[in-house]
Motif scaffolding. Structure first.
Motif, PDB file in Angstrom:
ATOM      1  N   THR A  17       0.833  -1.198   0.013  1.00  0.00           N
ATOM      2  CA  THR A  17       0.082  -0.025  -0.006  1.00  0.00           C
ATOM      3  C   THR A  17       0.725   1.241   0.089  1.00  0.00           C
ATOM      4  O   THR A  17       0.755   2.360  -0.657  1.00  0.00           O
ATOM      5  CB  THR A  17      -0.960   0.158   1.252  1.00  0.00           C
ATOM      6  OG1 THR A  17      -1.842  -1.241   1.250  1.00  0.00           O
ATOM      7  CG2 THR A  17      -1.763   1.432   1.326  1.00  0.00           C
ATOM      8  N   ARG A  18       1.950   1.330   0.689  1.00  0.00           N
ATOM      9  CA  ARG A  18       2.841   2.262   0.982  1.00  0.00           C
ATOM     10  C   ARG A  18       3.693   2.529  -0.556  1.00  0.00           C
ATOM     11  O   ARG A  18       3.711   3.503  -1.092  1.00  0.00           O
ATOM     12  CB  ARG A  18       3.760   2.328   1.887  1.00  0.00           C
ATOM     13  CG  ARG A  18       3.204   2.199   3.424  1.00  0.00           C
ATOM     14  CD  ARG A  18       4.310   2.199   4.331  1.00  0.00           C
ATOM     15  NE  ARG A  18       3.745   2.242   5.826  1.00  0.00           N
ATOM     16  CZ  ARG A  18       4.587   2.153   6.990  1.00  0.00           C
ATOM     17  NH1 ARG A  18       5.772   1.730   6.629  1.00  0.00           N
ATOM     18  NH2 ARG A  18       4.125   2.453   8.002  1.00  0.00           N
ATOM     19  N   LYS A  23      -1.083   3.660  -7.392  1.00  0.00           N
ATOM     20  CA  LYS A  23      -1.367   2.622  -8.421  1.00  0.00           C
ATOM     21  C   LYS A  23      -2.831   2.305  -8.068  1.00  0.00           C
ATOM     22  O   LYS A  23      -3.138   1.912  -7.137  1.00  0.00           O
ATOM     23  CB  LYS A  23      -0.286   1.664  -8.503  1.00  0.00           C
ATOM     24  CG  LYS A  23      -0.698   0.453  -9.336  1.00  0.00           C
ATOM     25  CD  LYS A  23       0.303  -0.931  -9.069  1.00  0.00           C
ATOM     26  CE  LYS A  23      -0.109  -2.009  -9.925  1.00  0.00           C
ATOM     27  NZ  LYS A  23       0.608  -2.980  -9.839  1.00  0.00           N
ATOM     28  N   PRO A  24      -3.661   1.833  -9.327  1.00  0.00           N
ATOM     29  CA  PRO A  24      -4.906   1.256  -9.113  1.00  0.00           C
ATOM     30  C   PRO A  24      -4.546   0.006  -8.344  1.00  0.00           C
ATOM     31  O   PRO A  24      -3.922  -0.879  -8.716  1.00  0.00           O
ATOM     32  CB  PRO A  24      -5.337   0.931 -10.598  1.00  0.00           C
ATOM     33  CG  PRO A  24      -4.919   2.046 -11.429  1.00  0.00           C
ATOM     34  CD  PRO A  24      -3.429   2.143 -10.694  1.00  0.00           C
ATOM     35  N   ALA A  25      -5.649  -0.278  -7.450  1.00  0.00           N
ATOM     36  CA  ALA A  25      -5.646  -1.278  -6.580  1.00  0.00           C
ATOM     37  C   ALA A  25      -6.866  -2.202  -6.779  1.00  0.00           C
ATOM     38  O   ALA A  25      -6.697  -3.509  -6.812  1.00  0.00           O
ATOM     39  CB  ALA A  25      -5.367  -1.008  -5.117  1.00  0.00           C
ATOM     40  N   THR A  35      -7.332   3.468  -6.293  1.00  0.00           N
ATOM     41  CA  THR A  35      -5.767   3.341  -6.080  1.00  0.00           C
ATOM     42  C   THR A  35      -5.435   2.749  -4.583  1.00  0.00           C
ATOM     43  O   THR A  35      -6.303   2.633  -3.712  1.00  0.00           O
ATOM     44  CB  THR A  35      -4.871   4.970  -6.317  1.00  0.00           C
ATOM     45  OG1 THR A  35      -5.384   5.495  -5.035  1.00  0.00           O
ATOM     46  CG2 THR A  35      -5.215   5.326  -7.296  1.00  0.00           C
ATOM     47  N   PHE A  36      -4.246   2.201  -4.320  1.00  0.00           N
ATOM     48  CA  PHE A  36      -3.936   1.804  -3.084  1.00  0.00           C
ATOM     49  C   PHE A  36      -4.063   2.981  -1.975  1.00  0.00           C
ATOM     50  O   PHE A  36      -4.598   2.584  -0.839  1.00  0.00           O
ATOM     51  CB  PHE A  36      -2.480   1.338  -3.106  1.00  0.00           C
ATOM     52  CG  PHE A  36      -2.347  -0.140  -3.628  1.00  0.00           C
ATOM     53  CD1 PHE A  36      -2.329  -1.191  -2.604  1.00  0.00           C
ATOM     54  CD2 PHE A  36      -2.063  -0.254  -4.903  1.00  0.00           C
ATOM     55  CE1 PHE A  36      -2.349  -2.561  -3.160  1.00  0.00           C
ATOM     56  CE2 PHE A  36      -1.863  -1.778  -5.406  1.00  0.00           C
ATOM     57  CZ  PHE A  36      -1.971  -2.733  -4.622  1.00  0.00           C
ATOM     58  N   GLY A  37      -3.936   4.332  -2.322  1.00  0.00           N
ATOM     59  CA  GLY A  37      -4.128   5.117  -1.506  1.00  0.00           C
ATOM     60  C   GLY A  37      -5.246   5.390  -0.882  1.00  0.00           C
ATOM     61  O   GLY A  37      -5.797   5.825   0.148  1.00  0.00           O
ATOM     62  N   GLN A  38      -6.356   5.271  -2.090  1.00  0.00           N
ATOM     63  CA  GLN A  38      -7.786   5.595  -1.814  1.00  0.00           C
ATOM     64  C   GLN A  38      -8.503   4.614  -1.159  1.00  0.00           C
ATOM     65  O   GLN A  38      -9.125   4.630  -0.347  1.00  0.00           O
ATOM     66  CB  GLN A  38      -8.531   5.738  -3.323  1.00  0.00           C
ATOM     67  CG  GLN A  38      -8.152   7.154  -3.896  1.00  0.00           C
ATOM     68  CD  GLN A  38      -8.694   7.198  -5.284  1.00  0.00           C
ATOM     69  OE1 GLN A  38      -8.581   6.086  -6.090  1.00  0.00           O
ATOM     70  NE2 GLN A  38      -9.177   8.194  -5.688  1.00  0.00           N
ATOM     71  N   GLY A 164      -3.093  15.410   6.732  1.00  0.00           N
ATOM     72  CA  GLY A 164      -3.574  14.409   5.488  1.00  0.00           C
ATOM     73  C   GLY A 164      -3.252  13.144   5.840  1.00  0.00           C
ATOM     74  O   GLY A 164      -2.235  12.929   6.824  1.00  0.00           O
ATOM     75  N   TYR A 165      -3.719  12.170   5.358  1.00  0.00           N
ATOM     76  CA  TYR A 165      -3.302  10.848   5.377  1.00  0.00           C
ATOM     77  C   TYR A 165      -2.522  10.403   4.260  1.00  0.00           C
ATOM     78  O   TYR A 165      -2.915  10.387   2.932  1.00  0.00           O
ATOM     79  CB  TYR A 165      -4.438   9.853   5.305  1.00  0.00           C
ATOM     80  CG  TYR A 165      -4.504   8.558   5.837  1.00  0.00           C
ATOM     81  CD1 TYR A 165      -4.013   7.985   7.313  1.00  0.00           C
ATOM     82  CD2 TYR A 165      -4.716   7.260   5.044  1.00  0.00           C
ATOM     83  CE1 TYR A 165      -3.713   6.889   7.546  1.00  0.00           C
ATOM     84  CE2 TYR A 165      -4.532   6.215   5.395  1.00  0.00           C
ATOM     85  CZ  TYR A 165      -4.035   5.732   6.768  1.00  0.00           C
ATOM     86  OH  TYR A 165      -3.963   4.668   6.950  1.00  0.00           O
TER      87      TYR A 165
END
Length: 550
Positions: A17-18, A23-25, A35-38, A164-165
């Protein structure tokens, strides 16, 4: 046993994830993409809700919804909150879902509004919340504390992360290895359900094995139900822990939709059942191989390799052109189909597993795979054949290792019966293991037929012969008063193409019986072939529900 370092599977997911933040997850083919972030942001907001609502470590949370990106985020939120996930098949009726949610002592449920509208919270003691996976609305709150906790999750998230995250803020706990991680029900029965108890050690062992022993790539198309361990682990958990983008097809797609998805996603690995490839072989490959010119060229050394290469490349292109390996499981392969796949050097293998093994028991790289087998034991498991001569005499396949479950939830009798006195899991499958360690399954012990002269008959082997006969789409062999009867479903398209109608069925059935018996030993010859006008009912893994047919 494994000779590679063990890394907690949630540590792998955290690191992926980090690393792949943008990138689309999790993706729905033709729909939403995250994304992995979303994904991480949604998961953290759900954690904020869990904490404020009083959801504690070790609590159980069920999920019963359609495959998709939202399902994936709900799943990740549960496993990374140190709570126990209870995936329930979306095809189960609302009554079954309510029963299993209650039986599993779940305090929460992720589902959809339509299914929840047919359930009653009073039937699920201890239920604290129900969330709609489709749009993240709160469908049920046990009290005002839960309701406010859900409404305020965004505000709590903002308070926790005022700046922010970001990727470095993602911290997933390395849960104790022997803590319960999942309860997975093998059926929706309201009688004496078997909820397989899987631990964090089980998940780490399987993900470790897959990371080091299976192909790793950029994108995966997921077709199997996420509530089943085969699809969950091989199409989602292991690849996403490596940073792979997961693309869900959602509802059962048409062949055209499947091929479109493959051409757009270009998956590196495909997981399926033999039945799918057998249908492709009969419909697409065999007609080509049966052409006179191709038949002739396939017998000429040198030229045959050119023909086989063209057939192989055509198939691989249809699947997106990037597939490095096809892994089949859940049922035995038709020997004729498998023979041709080997001849054209198609990159496939057949694996073996079950929910209780999370789910792998055997696998081998396509380039090393031995035809007719289901691979070699995975190296986090010791597999043995309960037989005086395991290489030649069929016995029950038994297993013990880091990926094997600890039993069945609130079902001591089933747990006791599932293991041998020295701790090996009784699979209920029968087989042999050759000198190279390859396992050859001969059938399920509960399906084995004992002939009048004491000979063991494995219906799967008889069915393999039947399924090679013209016009047979699928078959089931049953025992009626000591005699074998074959139930067959004839391929309507093949019949129509041959100009055969209803008046020809009786003759076709008799031809099938005679031809099959020519290839069968005396003790397993078929006395009668009966026609079925509809395909056999199947499980979500596309295995025929044998218990329905007598």
């Amino acid at each position: 046993m494994a000779d590679y370092p063990h890394i907690h599977y949630l540590k792998r997911l955290q690191d992926a994830t980090r690393k792949y933040w943008d990138k689309p997850a999790l993706n729905d083919v033709g729909g939403e993409s995250y994304t992995f972030g979303q994904m991480a942001v949604t998961v953290e907001k759900l954690h904020c809700f869990f904490d404020a609502a009083g959801i504690r470590k070790g609590d159980h949370i069920a999920i019963s919804a359609a495959n998709g990106s939202h399902w994936g985020m709900a799943y990740v939120s549960v496993i990374t909150a140190e709570t126990v996930v209870v995936p329930i098949l979306n095809d189960f009726l609302p009554d079954n879902v309510a029963f299993l949610t209650a039986h599993s002592d779940s305090v929460g449920l992720f589902t959809n509004a339509e299914k929840w509208s047919k359930m009653d919270a009073g039937d699920i003691p201890g239920l604290r919340f129900v969330i709609d996976v489709d749009d993240w609305t709160l469908l049920y709150a046990a009290d005002e504390v839960v309701r406010k906790a859900y409404e305020n999750r965004d505000a709590v998230f903002a308070e926790r992360h005022p700046d922010g995250y970001r990727a470095r803020d993602v911290v997933f706990p390395e849960t104790p290895p022997d803590d319960l991680a999942m309860i997975n029900y093998t059926s929706g029965s309201t009688g004496n359900p078997k909820g397989v108890m899987l631990t964090n050690r089980n998940f780490t062992a399987t993900v470790d094995y897959c990371q080091y022993k299976m192909p790793v790539g950029d994108a995966m198309v997921s077709m199997l139900p996420m509530a089943h361990m085969y699809g969950l682990m091989i199409e989602f958990v292991y690849p996403v822990c490596n940073g792979t983008s997961i693309y869900w097809l959602g509802k059962a797609p048409t062949p055209a939709a499947l091929m479109k998805a493959f051409s757009e996603v270009h998956p590196y690995l495909l997981i399926s059942v033999p039945l799918v490839m057998e249908k492709i072989f009969k419909g697409k490959i065999k007609p080509t191989l049966d052409k006179p010119a191709v038949k002739f060229l396939s017998k000429v050394p040198g030229l045959n390799q050119i023909v086989f290469k063209k057939v192989r490349e055509g198939l691989l292109t249809a699947f997106g052109g990037n597939v490095r390996e096809f892994i089949f499981g859940g049922a035995p392969f038709n020997p004729e189909v498998e023979k041709w796949l080997k001849r054209i050097k198609f990159p496939y293998c057949v694996g073996y597993g079950m929910t209780e093994a999370n789910p792998l028991l055997a696998y081998e790289y396509a380039r090393l795979y031995k035809m007719g087998s289901c691979g070699r034991p995975v190296d986090c498991t010791t597999v043995r054949i309960d037989s005086e001569d395991p290489q030649n005499v069929v016995g029950e396949i038994q297993a013990k290792g880091d990926n094997i479950c600890i039993g069945y939830y609130k079902n001591e009798e089933a747990t006791k019966n599932a293991f041998t006195p020295d701790g090996y899991l009784r699979t209920g499958d029968l087989g042999i293991m050759d000198s190279d360690g390859f396992i050859f399954i001969k059938g399920r012990s509960k399906f084995m037929i004992l002939s009048a002269n004491g000979q063991n008959i494995y219906p799967e082997e008889v069915e393999a012969v039947l399924n090679n006969q013209p016009y047979v789409a699928e078959s089931v062999v049953v025992d009626r008063e000591g005699k074998l009867v074959a139930l067959v479903y004839l391929d309507p398209k093949a019949m129509e193409k041959a100009g055969l109608g209803e008046g020809d069925v009786a003759g076709v059935l008799e031809d099938i019986r005679v031809a099959a018996n020519h290839k069968l030993p005396v003790y397993s010859k078929i006395v009668k072939v009966e026609n079925r006008t509809e395909p056999f009912e199947k499980t979500p893994k596309m295995s025929i529900k044998r218990f329905l047919y007598r």
